[in-house]
Design an enzyme around this catalytic site. Structure first.
Site, mmCIF file in Angstrom:
data_model
loop_
_atom_site.group_PDB
_atom_site.id
_atom_site.type_symbol
_atom_site.label_atom_id
_atom_site.label_comp_id
_atom_site.label_asym_id
_atom_site.label_seq_id
_atom_site.Cartn_x
_atom_site.Cartn_y
_atom_site.Cartn_z
ATOM 1 N N LYS A 155 -1.847 -0.996 -15.756
ATOM 2 C CA LYS A 155 -2.601 -2.324 -15.516
ATOM 3 C C LYS A 155 -1.644 -3.443 -15.987
ATOM 4 C CE LYS A 155 -4.681 -1.673 -12.712
ATOM 5 N NZ LYS A 155 -5.110 -0.858 -11.779
ATOM 6 N N HIS A 198 7.786 14.335 -29.310
ATOM 7 C CA HIS A 198 8.817 15.004 -28.688
ATOM 8 C C HIS A 198 9.767 14.052 -28.037
ATOM 9 C CE1 HIS A 198 7.287 18.885 -29.252
ATOM 10 N NE2 HIS A 198 5.855 18.555 -28.783
ATOM 11 N N ARG A 226 -2.277 -9.423 0.304
ATOM 12 C CA ARG A 226 -1.630 -8.147 0.361
ATOM 13 C C ARG A 226 0.088 -8.184 -0.118
ATOM 14 N NH1 ARG A 226 -3.548 -5.100 4.895
ATOM 15 N NH2 ARG A 226 -1.628 -4.385 5.238
ATOM 16 N N GLU A 260 -3.360 4.399 -16.968
ATOM 17 C CA GLU A 260 -4.133 3.486 -16.127
ATOM 18 C C GLU A 260 -4.103 2.232 -16.961
ATOM 19 O OE1 GLU A 260 -4.954 3.039 -13.340
ATOM 20 O OE2 GLU A 260 -6.229 1.050 -13.133
ATOM 21 N N CYS A 277 3.358 -6.515 4.916
ATOM 22 C CA CYS A 277 3.486 -7.511 5.927
ATOM 23 C C CYS A 277 1.803 -7.498 6.548
ATOM 24 C CB CYS A 277 4.137 -6.780 7.123
ATOM 25 S SG CYS A 277 6.031 -6.617 6.497
ATOM 26 N N TRP A 317 7.039 -8.976 4.240
ATOM 27 C CA TRP A 317 7.399 -8.385 2.772
ATOM 28 C C TRP A 317 8.576 -7.680 3.011
ATOM 29 C CZ3 TRP A 317 7.404 -3.358 0.383
ATOM 30 C CH2 TRP A 317 7.581 -3.587 -1.037
ATOM 31 N N LYS A 363 -0.513 -5.188 -1.837
ATOM 32 C CA LYS A 363 -1.579 -4.788 -1.971
ATOM 33 C C LYS A 363 -2.115 -3.300 -1.147
ATOM 34 C CE LYS A 363 -6.239 -3.889 -3.277
ATOM 35 N NZ LYS A 363 -6.202 -3.567 -4.441
ATOM 36 N N ASN A 400 4.914 -5.105 11.701
ATOM 37 C CA ASN A 400 4.837 -4.205 10.311
ATOM 38 C C ASN A 400 5.366 -2.955 10.611
ATOM 39 O OD1 ASN A 400 3.347 -6.461 9.569
ATOM 40 N ND2 ASN A 400 1.334 -5.587 9.413
ATOM 41 N N GLY A 401 6.120 -2.511 9.398
ATOM 42 C CA GLY A 401 6.801 -1.092 9.731
ATOM 43 C C GLY A 401 8.500 -0.998 9.437
ATOM 44 N N GLU A 432 1.596 -4.174 -14.626
ATOM 45 C CA GLU A 432 2.014 -4.928 -13.355
ATOM 46 C C GLU A 432 1.274 -6.395 -13.497
ATOM 47 O OE1 GLU A 432 -0.186 -2.686 -10.128
ATOM 48 O OE2 GLU A 432 -1.854 -2.276 -11.441
HETATM 49 C C1 F6R Z 1 -2.603 -0.498 -9.131
HETATM 50 C C2 F6R Z 1 -2.612 -0.551 -7.660
HETATM 51 C C3 F6R Z 1 -1.756 0.464 -7.050
HETATM 52 C C4 F6R Z 1 -2.619 1.159 -5.899
HETATM 53 C C5 F6R Z 1 -1.658 1.987 -5.070
HETATM 54 C C6 F6R Z 1 -2.416 2.789 -3.816
HETATM 55 O O1 F6R Z 1 -3.170 -1.377 -9.601
HETATM 56 O O2 F6R Z 1 -3.386 -1.068 -7.171
HETATM 57 O O3 F6R Z 1 -1.007 1.570 -7.822
HETATM 58 O O4 F6R Z 1 -3.539 2.014 -6.549
HETATM 59 O O5 F6R Z 1 -0.761 1.112 -4.339
HETATM 60 O O6 F6R Z 1 -3.089 2.078 -3.002
HETATM 61 P P1 F6R Z 1 -4.213 2.729 -2.331
HETATM 62 O O7 F6R Z 1 -5.393 3.129 -3.147
HETATM 63 O O8 F6R Z 1 -4.865 1.572 -1.490
HETATM 64 O O9 F6R Z 1 -4.067 3.889 -1.541
#
Ligand code: F6R
Length: 606
Positions: free
Chosen positions: A485, A504, A27, A481, A2, A74, A601, A100-101, A488
């Site tokens: 990537k 395993h 976001r 990672e 949000c 959101w 985000k 928000n929350g 997502e």
């Molecule tokens: C993956 C991604 C998320 C963030 C996670 C933590 O590409 O962006 O997994 O890494 O939500 O976010 P921050 O770093 O803002 O705490």
């Protein structure tokens, strides 16, 4: 997540609010809305499910009024829909609230209000606040908000507008960020500085448990108990242009391309060539305190956690201090043992991730020491930690993290070298590492310049359904990672596995249709990884490698080599082609790259 925007001043609020909503789109959200008090003192409201551009179509042609609030939602309480979009109002459409929350005692409060005859127009927890505030028309707006918040348990960043008193907006924060922007006889408010940096870079961050009465000519802050607080404005260093895509088709692409410059900024002023070490002033730990550290625990979520895995490896290798990364959510829920001689490091790009923040607070409550590795200066985790390393990577707008993963790994390398040089890391090794760090930006540029090779590689993955990523030691973090990537942004099912663990269990899934990407640095474990490749090949699984220059192992269907570095820094470079691969697979599959479905985000809820 949000997003909140607000304006009060001499101009019409609506265009400023809509522009702010566009700034917050990155976001992630599912609905949007706006409320403005018009010149006749009426509350004008528009809200809908979907994108901000759809909300724009609903706005009246001439929406005049110089106080307003707007929101991107959101969904948490209630499905994404027009009726659940914020703002929410009381029955008389006088009070408008954006929030928000999550309000945890929402059902009890709702039942009580319904029993008193209140009709709800949404399924949200937020609407409760509008009714509670409206029930106190005689009280000053800030007093009414304070009284309503006393009845509520949960988290909030919120803004309240009263059509009967449009000379002020009241904001409050508990666990969800609120920042005030100070203009010339006008004030802005937002959940994220991105929404106000176009208008002012002079800001004040509210602390948890604080609220503010915001008028065009200034603001007063107080605690939720009513005691006045004193705030010192700070200056945001990011410019408005930093939030623009420029000529890039996507923010993700822009942010991958920005990595050489971002890494230079993370390194800037931190290499102490004279003593073959690094200098991190912000950690505020003297050499003797660093020497007393017996263990390091790193906490973060998603990519921040995975960067922590790279960091743990760097610290163990270079400083010989036991180090371990753990998802912040797991840590905070298991009543962790907090030790005096352990140093805790919280990692977060946004500095707002709820689980990471809660882990920091738990450590502090138990008397532990915690450093932050954070990108957003002034963010909650940055301020809560009070010391640490800022990345200076510039704003990361794409939902998926790229440049901040790399810069966090660089920050860990800087820290590991400083810690190592206080212990047993030799001057010669320290010197080689500094040279290797200084070479990284140019090496990353060379990888990015070979993007066409990755485009061809990406073509081999677009038609599939599953992809495995395999690596050993720090290469396992690179695999994790790479898989995160790819899944997502491209929605392919991607899974990372430690190379030794493959046999395993996961090996059962290897078929001619299941490609595996093996992270294959030419290091001490090269031959072990080649054996893993043979195991996969024996099951007709196609294998691709990210590796170093040299002849790739027999039977491999595709290889991308990265420049060599000091072995401890290899993960940083091996990760770059995997970012580009995820980008190009998603592009060829026509995915919404900067806003992947269901993701946000900064995750400011549990
Ligand atoms: C993956 C991604 C998320 C963030 C996670 C933590 O590409 O962006 O997994 O890494 O939500 O976010 P921050 O770093 O803002 O705490």
């Amino acid at each position: 997540m949000c997003g909140i925007v607000g304006y009060i001043g001499k101009r019409d609020a609506a265009p400023i609010l809509m522009e702010g909503l566009h700034r917050l789109e990155y976001r992630g959200y599912d609905s949007a809305g706006i409320a403005v008090v018009d010149r006749a003192g009426g509350l004008r409201l528009a809200k809908c499910k979907g994108r901000v551009r759809e909300l724009e179509k609903l706005l009246p042609q001439r929406l005049r009024g110089s106080a307003g609030i707007a929101h991107t939602r959101w969904a948490t309480h209630g499905e994404p829909s027009d009726r659940n979009a914020h703002p929410h109002c009381d029955a008389g459409s006088r009070i408008a609230v954006i929030h928000n929350g999550i309000i945890e005692n929402a059902s009890a409060l709702r039942a009580r209000l319904e029993a008193a005859g209140v009709c709800f127009r949404s399924d949200t927890d937020t609407e409760i606040l509008a009714h509670l505030i409206a029930a106190m028309p005689e009280a000053a707006l800030d007093a009414a908000v304070r009284a309503a918040l006393r009845m509520v348990t949960g988290t909030y960043g919120l803004a309240v507008l009263d059509a009967a008193r449009p000379d002020a907006i009241v904001v409050a924060r508990n666990g969800s960020p609120v920042v005030l922007g100070i203009g010339e006889r006008e004030m802005f408010l937002a959940s994220d500085p991105a929404a106000l940096v176009r208008h002012t870079r002079n800001v004040v961050y509210l602390d948890d448990g604080e609220m503010a009465l915001v008028r065009a000519d200034g603001f007063e802050t107080s605690t939720l108990d009513g005691g006045a607080t004193v705030k010192t404005p700070s200056t945001i260093s990011w410019t408005n242009e930093a939030f623009d895509k420029g000529d890039f088709p996507h923010f993700m692409k822009k942010e991958i391309a920005e990595q050489p410059e971002a890494v230079r900024r993370t390194l800037s002023g931190r290499l102490e060539l004279r003593f073959q070490t690094t200098h991190l002033g912000g950690i505020e730990l003297a050499a003797h305190e660093l020497l007393e550290i017996r263990r390091i625990k790193i906490l973060g979520c998603g990519s921040a956690y995975i960067a922590g895995c790279v960091g743990a490896h760097l610290i163990e290798q270079l400083a010989r201090v036991p180090a371990h990364a753990e998802p912040a959510s797991e840590f905070r829920y298991r009543n962790p043992v907090v030790e005096r001689d352990t140093l805790y490091i919280a990692v977060s790009q946004s500095g707002e991730t709820f689980d990471t923040l809660a882990a920091v607070q738990e450590i502090k409550r138990k008397g532990g020491r915690v450093l932050g590795i954070v990108n957003v200066v002034g963010s909650t985790i940055g301020r809560e930690c009070g010391r640490g390393i800022y990345l200076h990577a510039g704003p990361e707008v794409a939902v998926v993290s790229t440049k901040t993963f790399t810069c966090t790994s660089v920050a860990f390398a800087l820290f590991a070298i400083q810690l190592g040089r206080i212990r047993d890391l030799s001057t010669a090794h320290g010197g080689r590492l500094l040279d290797a760090l200084a070479a990284l930006p140019e090496q990353i540029e060379r990888i990015i310049a070979r993007e066409a090779e990755i485009v061809r590689l990406a073509e081999k993955f677009i038609g599939g359904e599953h992809v495995f990523f395999v690596g050993r030691s720090a290469g396992h973090a690179v695999a994790m990672e790479g898989a995160l990537k790819l899944k997502e942004v491209s929605y392919l099912h991607a899974e990372a596995c430690s190379a030794a663990e493959l046999k395993h269990g996961p090996l059962a899934l290897i078929t001619p249709e299941t490609p595996t990407i093996v992270v294959l640095p030419r290091d001490d474990l090269f031959h072990k990884n080649v054996s893993t490749i043979e195991e996969i090949r024996a099951r007709q699984g196609p294998v691709f490698v990210v590796t170093h220059p040299g002849e790739p192992p027999a039977g491999v269907e595709g290889a991308f080599d990265v420049p060599t570095s000091e072995p401890e820094l290899d993960p940083l470079l091996l990760n770059i082609p995997l970012q580009l691969l995820a980008y190009h697979v998603a592009l060829q599959r026509s995915c919404d790259i900067d806003k992947p479905r269901n993701l946000a985000k900064s995750v400011t809820v549990e």
